[in-house]
Design an enzyme around this catalytic site. Structure first.
Site, PDB file in Angstrom:
ATOM      1  N   GLU A  57       0.840  -1.200   0.000  1.00 56.17           N
ATOM      2  CA  GLU A  57       0.000   0.000   0.000  1.00 56.17           C
ATOM      3  C   GLU A  57       0.874   1.248   0.000  1.00 56.17           C
ATOM      4  OE1 GLU A  57      -0.073  -2.594   1.961  1.00 56.17           O
ATOM      5  OE2 GLU A  57      -2.044  -3.055   2.780  1.00 56.17           O
ATOM      6  N   ASP A 205      23.621 -37.701  -8.149  1.00 56.23           N
ATOM      7  CA  ASP A 205      23.451 -36.649  -9.172  1.00 56.23           C
ATOM      8  C   ASP A 205      24.432 -35.482  -9.044  1.00 56.23           C
ATOM      9  OD1 ASP A 205      21.290 -38.223  -9.659  1.00 56.23           O
ATOM     10  OD2 ASP A 205      19.769 -36.736  -9.131  1.00 56.23           O
ATOM     11  N   SER A 238      23.089 -38.840   7.369  1.00 54.39           N
ATOM     12  CA  SER A 238      23.307 -39.354   8.737  1.00 54.39           C
ATOM     13  C   SER A 238      24.786 -39.470   9.091  1.00 54.39           C
ATOM     14  CB  SER A 238      22.681 -40.742   8.902  1.00 54.39           C
ATOM     15  OG  SER A 238      21.425 -40.766   8.330  1.00 54.39           O
TER      16      SER A 238
HETATM   17  N1  LIG Z   1      13.246 -37.413 -10.548  1.00 48.77           N
HETATM   18  C1  LIG Z   1      13.335 -36.716  -9.423  1.00 48.77           C
HETATM   19  O1  LIG Z   1      12.525 -35.816  -9.156  1.00 48.77           O
HETATM   20  C2  LIG Z   1      14.430 -37.025  -8.455  1.00 48.77           C
HETATM   21  C3  LIG Z   1      14.700 -36.129  -7.417  1.00 48.77           C
HETATM   22  C4  LIG Z   1      15.698 -36.451  -6.512  1.00 48.77           C
HETATM   23  C5  LIG Z   1      16.377 -37.643  -6.638  1.00 48.77           C
HETATM   24  N2  LIG Z   1      16.088 -38.471  -7.673  1.00 48.77           N
HETATM   25  C6  LIG Z   1      16.801 -39.746  -7.797  1.00 48.77           C
HETATM   26  O2  LIG Z   1      16.602 -40.465  -6.596  1.00 48.77           O
HETATM   27  C7  LIG Z   1      17.738 -41.312  -6.396  1.00 48.77           C
HETATM   28  C8  LIG Z   1      18.225 -41.147  -4.960  1.00 48.77           C
HETATM   29  O3  LIG Z   1      17.214 -41.573  -4.088  1.00 48.77           O
HETATM   30  P1  LIG Z   1      17.594 -42.358  -2.771  1.00 48.77           P
HETATM   31  O4  LIG Z   1      16.326 -42.839  -2.192  1.00 48.77           O
HETATM   32  O5  LIG Z   1      18.680 -43.316  -3.091  1.00 48.77           O
HETATM   33  O6  LIG Z   1      18.283 -41.252  -1.905  1.00 48.77           O
HETATM   34  P2  LIG Z   1      17.747 -39.983  -1.081  1.00 48.77           P
HETATM   35  O7  LIG Z   1      16.328 -40.139  -0.727  1.00 48.77           O
HETATM   36  O8  LIG Z   1      18.174 -38.769  -1.803  1.00 48.77           O
HETATM   37  O9  LIG Z   1      18.662 -40.109   0.208  1.00 48.77           O
HETATM   38  C9  LIG Z   1      18.465 -41.205   1.031  1.00 48.77           C
HETATM   39  C10 LIG Z   1      19.506 -41.247   2.114  1.00 48.77           C
HETATM   40  O10 LIG Z   1      19.303 -40.192   3.027  1.00 48.77           O
HETATM   41  C11 LIG Z   1      19.852 -40.588   4.270  1.00 48.77           C
HETATM   42  N3  LIG Z   1      18.931 -40.277   5.352  1.00 48.77           N
HETATM   43  C12 LIG Z   1      19.238 -39.549   6.454  1.00 48.77           C
HETATM   44  N4  LIG Z   1      18.191 -39.435   7.255  1.00 48.77           N
HETATM   45  C13 LIG Z   1      17.187 -40.086   6.679  1.00 48.77           C
HETATM   46  C14 LIG Z   1      15.857 -40.318   7.073  1.00 48.77           C
HETATM   47  N5  LIG Z   1      15.330 -39.806   8.185  1.00 48.77           N
HETATM   48  N6  LIG Z   1      15.099 -41.064   6.274  1.00 48.77           N
HETATM   49  C15 LIG Z   1      15.596 -41.557   5.109  1.00 48.77           C
HETATM   50  N7  LIG Z   1      16.848 -41.361   4.696  1.00 48.77           N
HETATM   51  C16 LIG Z   1      17.652 -40.629   5.464  1.00 48.77           C
HETATM   52  C17 LIG Z   1      20.075 -42.082   4.206  1.00 48.77           C
HETATM   53  O11 LIG Z   1      21.470 -42.294   4.061  1.00 48.77           O
HETATM   54  P3  LIG Z   1      22.393 -42.214   5.381  1.00 48.77           P
HETATM   55  O12 LIG Z   1      21.754 -43.132   6.381  1.00 48.77           O
HETATM   56  O13 LIG Z   1      23.730 -42.574   4.965  1.00 48.77           O
HETATM   57  O14 LIG Z   1      22.295 -40.820   5.823  1.00 48.77           O
HETATM   58  C18 LIG Z   1      19.389 -42.500   2.937  1.00 48.77           C
HETATM   59  O15 LIG Z   1      20.007 -43.574   2.289  1.00 48.77           O
HETATM   60  C19 LIG Z   1      18.763 -40.902  -7.403  1.00 48.77           C
HETATM   61  O16 LIG Z   1      18.781 -41.859  -8.444  1.00 48.77           O
HETATM   62  C20 LIG Z   1      18.278 -39.578  -7.918  1.00 48.77           C
HETATM   63  O17 LIG Z   1      18.662 -39.377  -9.258  1.00 48.77           O
HETATM   64  C21 LIG Z   1      15.143 -38.191  -8.580  1.00 48.77           C
END
Ligand SMILES: NC(=O)c1ccc[n+]([C@@H]2O[C@H](COP(=O)([O-])OP(=O)(O)OC[C@H]3O[C@@H](n4cnc5c(N)ncnc54)[C@H](OP(=O)(O)O)[C@@H]3O)[C@@H](O)[C@H]2O)c1
Length: 394
Positions: A57, A205, A238
């Site tokens: 405003e 990535d 983590s």
């Molecule tokens: N198309 C899209 O929109 C898109 C977007 C993003 C990613 N992606 C793809 O998704 C894939 C990665 O997915 P992702 O599932 O492997 O990895 P993420 O979801 O990115 O990360 C998972 C990791 O986060 C850590 N983490 C820490 N605290 C957590 C909690 N409270 N709950 C769950 N995980 C926790 C764990 O590893 P630690 O225990 O070691 O911490 C777990 O392995 C890749 O291929 C990527 O290219 C695609």
């Protein structure tokens, strides 16, 4: 369009477009636009440019071409009536002799709610409320949520194929959607004050998680180049596996970054301590948020809220998607659907982990918007019911 052919609706639509020009810079304040009309002509218009600067405003009055006495002001949000970083807008409206105020959204801020309207009416001004309220409300879901809960508004976003995959079986995800949809994502990164990815996504990535969209549109459709707002980057990791030569670590002095880990601060080994020091030297703040060996997303949300971050965009991947839904932190979901099929039982999906056992434990959503963006479709939902609520108590 000649001014004198414009209606209340046209003026409010213009105020909405003006409001949208503040994208990214007003947080944790709302985006607000205002148009002042006298004798069928726009004599002033403005918007809230940035938190701490003039409200819409006052910005409109400042640019007024003539005396606003007897004019109508169209404003997308109820004018404030309290002293914050700026003096009350209701006083400016009265001082300028405005005769009629047309308001879009109600302000849920307890300091303002209804009081702004009351003040104006007490000063003999005609006030129209709830005008195009739904359209105006769409500007500020973040503000409405944060002002009432003090927690960030959380948006979960992913791009997937027609068969619901966010990556191929090898983890490749560049690119699922078209360039225009990816440009749209950069606009989102500008809009929300923080952005989060899991360490799985960082390892696969090597993303930058910054905003590369420096354009805004003025109410006449002209594209202006502006400095984009950069969100705080949050990595959920983590065991602090984040590589020191990753794009995120290498750019942490330029773009504010935190890494949330699941260590207890007073129980880390010397090796971990050294890594924390190196991350710190690179510009990263490490947060300690353990919940059974994983990062506690509820605590993380509280930390963000307490540090003034009013919104969070979660950009995956599937493990974080599930954890966020089970932690009950998601408010809104955006799914970009590309006309592709990856197939493969090993290919990643937006929500992984264990999922739920029974259908009635599913997260449920309400469709609130749908758009065709290039060759992709964007579906937007508000969360109605969380997923498997017992998870965090088990
Ligand atoms: N198309 C899209 O929109 C898109 C977007 C993003 C990613 N992606 C793809 O998704 C894939 C990665 O997915 P992702 O599932 O492997 O990895 P993420 O979801 O990115 O990360 C998972 C990791 O986060 C850590 N983490 C820490 N605290 C957590 C909690 N409270 N709950 C769950 N995980 C926790 C764990 O590893 P630690 O225990 O070691 O911490 C777990 O392995 C890749 O291929 C990527 O290219 C695609």
């Amino acid at each position: 369009m000649a001014d004198n052919m414009m209606t209340d609706k046209d003026y409010m639509e213009r105020a909405i477009k003006l409001a949208a020009m503040g994208i990214g810079w007003t947080n944790p304040n709302p985006m607000v636009g205002a148009v002042i009309v006298k004798d069928g002509r726009i004599i002033g218009e403005g918007y809230h440019h940035k938190c701490g600067l003039l409200h819409a405003e006052r910005d409109a009055f400042e640019g007024c071409k003539e005396d606003a006495k007897g004019a109508t002001i169209y404003v997308t949000l109820e004018p404030c009536c309290h002293h914050g970083k700026q003096p009350p807008c209701t006083e400016a409206i009265v001082e300028h002799g405005i005769a009629r105020v047309v308001i879009g959204s109600r302000d849920p801020n307890p300091l303002v709610s209804g009081k702004g309207v009351e003040f104006l009416r007490q000063h003999g001004i005609e006030v129209v409320t709830d005008f195009m309220r739904q359209e105006c409300d769409k500007l500020n879901p973040v503000f409405f949520h944060y002002i009432t809960t003090k927690k960030p508004y959380v948006v979960m976003k992913y791009a997937m194929t027609l068969d619901g995959k966010i990556a191929t079986r090898t983890g490749a995800s560049k690119w699922i959607t078209s360039q225009v949809a990816r440009d749209h994502v950069h606009m989102l990164r500008k809009k929300y004050s923080a952005i989060l990815a899991g360490i799985g996504t960082v390892l696969s990535d090597d993303p930058m998680l910054n905003c590369r969209n420096d354009k805004i549109e003025d109410p006449d459709g002209k594209l202006l180049t502006v400095e984009p707002h950069q969100p705080l980057r949050v990595v959920v990791d983590s065991k602090l596996r984040i590589p020191e030569d990753s794009a995120i670590v290498k750019t942490s002095k330029e773009y504010k970054t935190v890494v949330a880990c699941a260590y207890e601060e007073d129980q880390v080994t010397d090796e971990v301590k050294d890594k924390i020091i190196r991350l710190h030297d690179a510009g990263i703040e490490v947060l300690f948020m353990n919940h059974d060996g994983k990062v506690d997303l509820v605590k993380l949300i509280e930390w963000l809220g307490e540090h003034g971050y009013d919104s969070l965009l979660i950009e995956g991947g599937g493990s974080i998607g599930e954890a966020a839904l089970k932690a009950g932190i998601v408010n809104h979901l955006m799914a970009y659907v590309a006309p592709k099929i990856f197939g493969g039982s090993q290919a990643k999906s937006p929500v992984e982990g264990y999922g739920v056992e029974l259908v009635d434990q599913a997260a449920e959503f309400k469709l609130v918007d749908k758009k065709i963006i290039g060759e992709d479709i964007l579906l937007e939902y508000d969360l109605v019911k969380g997923m498997n609520d017992v998870y965090w108590n088990s």
